[in-house]
Design an enzyme around this catalytic site. Structure first.
Site, PDB file in Angstrom:
ATOM      1  N   THR B  62      75.429  24.209  -2.825  1.00  0.00           N
ATOM      2  CA  THR B  62      77.185  24.911  -2.678  1.00  0.00           C
ATOM      3  C   THR B  62      76.838  25.845  -4.113  1.00  0.00           C
ATOM      4  O   THR B  62      76.701  25.319  -4.972  1.00  0.00           O
ATOM      5  CB  THR B  62      78.024  24.135  -2.395  1.00  0.00           C
ATOM      6  OG1 THR B  62      79.450  24.834  -2.133  1.00  0.00           O
ATOM      7  CG2 THR B  62      78.003  23.041  -4.041  1.00  0.00           C
ATOM      8  N   GLU B  63      77.439  27.387  -3.877  1.00  0.00           N
ATOM      9  CA  GLU B  63      77.718  27.781  -4.894  1.00  0.00           C
ATOM     10  C   GLU B  63      78.562  27.660  -5.823  1.00  0.00           C
ATOM     11  O   GLU B  63      78.540  27.917  -7.419  1.00  0.00           O
ATOM     12  CB  GLU B  63      77.424  29.362  -4.694  1.00  0.00           C
ATOM     13  CG  GLU B  63      78.971  29.592  -4.106  1.00  0.00           C
ATOM     14  CD  GLU B  63      78.946  29.324  -2.992  1.00  0.00           C
ATOM     15  OE1 GLU B  63      77.485  29.282  -2.157  1.00  0.00           O
ATOM     16  OE2 GLU B  63      79.720  30.487  -1.634  1.00  0.00           O
ATOM     17  N   ASN B  64      79.303  26.346  -6.177  1.00  0.00           N
ATOM     18  CA  ASN B  64      79.956  26.527  -6.563  1.00  0.00           C
ATOM     19  C   ASN B  64      79.590  25.061  -7.889  1.00  0.00           C
ATOM     20  O   ASN B  64      80.010  24.305  -8.631  1.00  0.00           O
ATOM     21  CB  ASN B  64      82.131  25.831  -6.381  1.00  0.00           C
ATOM     22  CG  ASN B  64      81.807  24.759  -5.089  1.00  0.00           C
ATOM     23  OD1 ASN B  64      80.804  25.172  -4.458  1.00  0.00           O
ATOM     24  ND2 ASN B  64      82.311  23.579  -5.342  1.00  0.00           N
TER      25      ASN B  64
END
Lengths: 238, 232
Positions: B62-64
């Protein structure tokens, strides 16, 4: 030299009108809400805010926008289900918006913190967000020239810090914090707890203290600071 | 280089209707290589996680800032510090890792991420992707990580309905919406079929390879679309 503060207003002292403020957080995770409330109370205005989002609900960044202190938002994803404060200001023309792809936002701040003059990036080639930007073909691939984003101030949230300024984060609340900490002239972190020097495992420190100027110890800050200061902020913005 | 398996012949599932979104998610999950590092976009693509087989070894990014993300959190497991890119509370699996945003996007741009699954407004036969902005004057533009994922993941899979509400095809000769990325999509997964586009399509540029169809034949789909479809 890092200073530790228990008074939020003292922690944000000196943020000038017109400053560029990097604000950590991804949605509400990692958002330095107490520092933002203090920034509102400090009265600083005409700010440029660099953050992934443009505020959620009525608190944190959304409250800063609602107080009318922000001239421009630089972010990747302003539009969300609960971004009504931003939406209203944007649609009425009271707020300037620069949309930056999320990875470019991070890398441009990383470049600022690392002393990189500019860099060629493949993201956005052929899209409206690369229009007017210099491009170069390298090894058969086209790249766009991207410039650093430097802050006058970074406001970030972290889990714990020590008097050396070392910070550790918690889960996905880390997000932009370590990058923004490097990219501002003055980095201010709010931490849930301050621990004694030596208590953080040096192998596990995420942001070394050299990047951190001030730490607000939330465990020592008065719990009602935000509430107590909000009438002041309304007076200033009125 | 694409790591997706390519069928040898086109399968036309005309004995059934089009796929619903859960069936479509299952078809995408079927095609994701074992052990792949995968980013699932906000919205319907997150359904793909529910259909990954046990022991697939797929690691969700997940890019966060997390690898080996687990399912959505419920009850006491909800933690405001642990969300996915859609700000939905999630869980961590054993072996998870957290990292900051610059590292997270280095994983994409640096060619470390195998697959991403994204929604789309339009995909062109060339593999161009439009999924971030309708271009409408009153729309608030929001790109998030879409442009970085589009050019970063080794295989970009699009999950969408084949036809818009007005009946027009979303798989088009050229995108009319603002682009997210140029020539970046490998494959388009829709309710009516699976298509290879861009450099992953067989044959001439601008021609879309049909890998399989659901609820319609290739000929029936061709009659409703402006792009040239070619069976394998």
């Amino acid at each position: 030299m890092t200073t530790i503060h228990s008074d939020p207003l003292e922690a944000v002292a000196g943020i000038a009108d017109g400053a560029t403020v990097l604000v950590g957080g991804f949605g509400m995770a990692g958002m330095p809400v107490t520092l933002i409330d203090a920034l509102i109370a400090s009265g600083a205005s005409d700010l440029t805010v660099v953050s992934n989002n443009a505020g959620n609900g009525d608190t944190g960044l959304a409250a800063l926008l609602a107080a009318g202190r922000v001239r421009k938002v630089v972010c990747s994803f302003p539009r969300q289900a609960d971004s009504y404060v931003f939406d209203g200001l944007y649609r009425s023309g009271d707020l300037e918006l620069e949309v930056v792809p999320q990875g470019n936002l991070a890398e441009r701040m990383r470049a600022a913190g690392a002393g990189i003059g500019a860099f060629f990036c493949p993201t956005g080639v052929g899209t409206p967000l690369a229009e007017g930007k210099e491009t170069r073909e390298i090894d058969g691939r086209t790249y766009v020239l991207e410039y650093p984003i430097k802050g006058d101030v970074a406001l970030i949230g972290a889990e714990a810090g020590d008097a050396m300024g070392n910070l550790v984060y918690r889960k996905t609340a880390r997000n932009f914090g370590p990058v923004m900490a490097t990219a501002a002239t003055t980095t201010i972190a709010e931490v849930r707890r301050v621990v004694a020097v030596g208590d953080l495992d040096p192998e596990a420190v995420v942001t070394p203290g050299i990047f951190v100027d001030r730490i607000l110890d939330l465990s020592a800050a008065p719990a009602d600071v935000a509430d107590a200061e909000s009438p002041t902020s309304q007076e200033v913005s009125a | 280089m694409s790591a997706l398996a390519v069928p040898t012949t086109t399968t036309e599932h005309t004995d059934r209707g089009p796929l619903d979104k859960h069936e479509l998610a299952a078809v995408i999950a079927r095609d994701i290589p074992a052990g792949a590092y995968v980013n699932l976009g906000i919205g319907q693509p997150t359904l793909v996680a529910d259909h990954l087989p046990q022991g697939s070894g797929v690691v969700l990014h997940t890019e966060n800032g997390m690898l080996n993300m687990g399912p959505a959190a419920t009850g006491d497991d909800i933690d405001p510090d642990l969300t996915n890119a859609g700000k939905v509370p999630v869980t961590e699996l054993p072996g998870a890792a957290y990292f900051h945003h610059a590292d997270s996007f280095a994983m994409m741009r640096g060619g470390h991420l195998d697959v991403c699954v994204l929604g789309a407004y339009q995909v062109a036969a060339s593999g161009d992707l439009a999924n971030w902005h309708t271009g409408a004057p009153d729309a608030i533009p929001a790109v998030g990580g879409a442009m970085d994922l589009a050019i970063g993941a080794k295989d970009v899979l699009v999950m969408m309905t084949l036809f818009a509400k007005d009946g027009s095809s979303k798989l088009v000769p050229a995108c009319t919406y603002p682009l997210t990325g140029v020539g970046c999509v490998s494959r388009v997964y829709t309710d009516f079929g699976v298509f290879a586009v861009g450099s992953s399509a067989e044959g001439d540029p601008g021609v879309v390879s049909v890998l399989e169809t659901y609820g319609a034949s290739v000929d029936e789909l061709s009659a409703r679309m402006d792009v040239e479809l070619r069976p394998l």
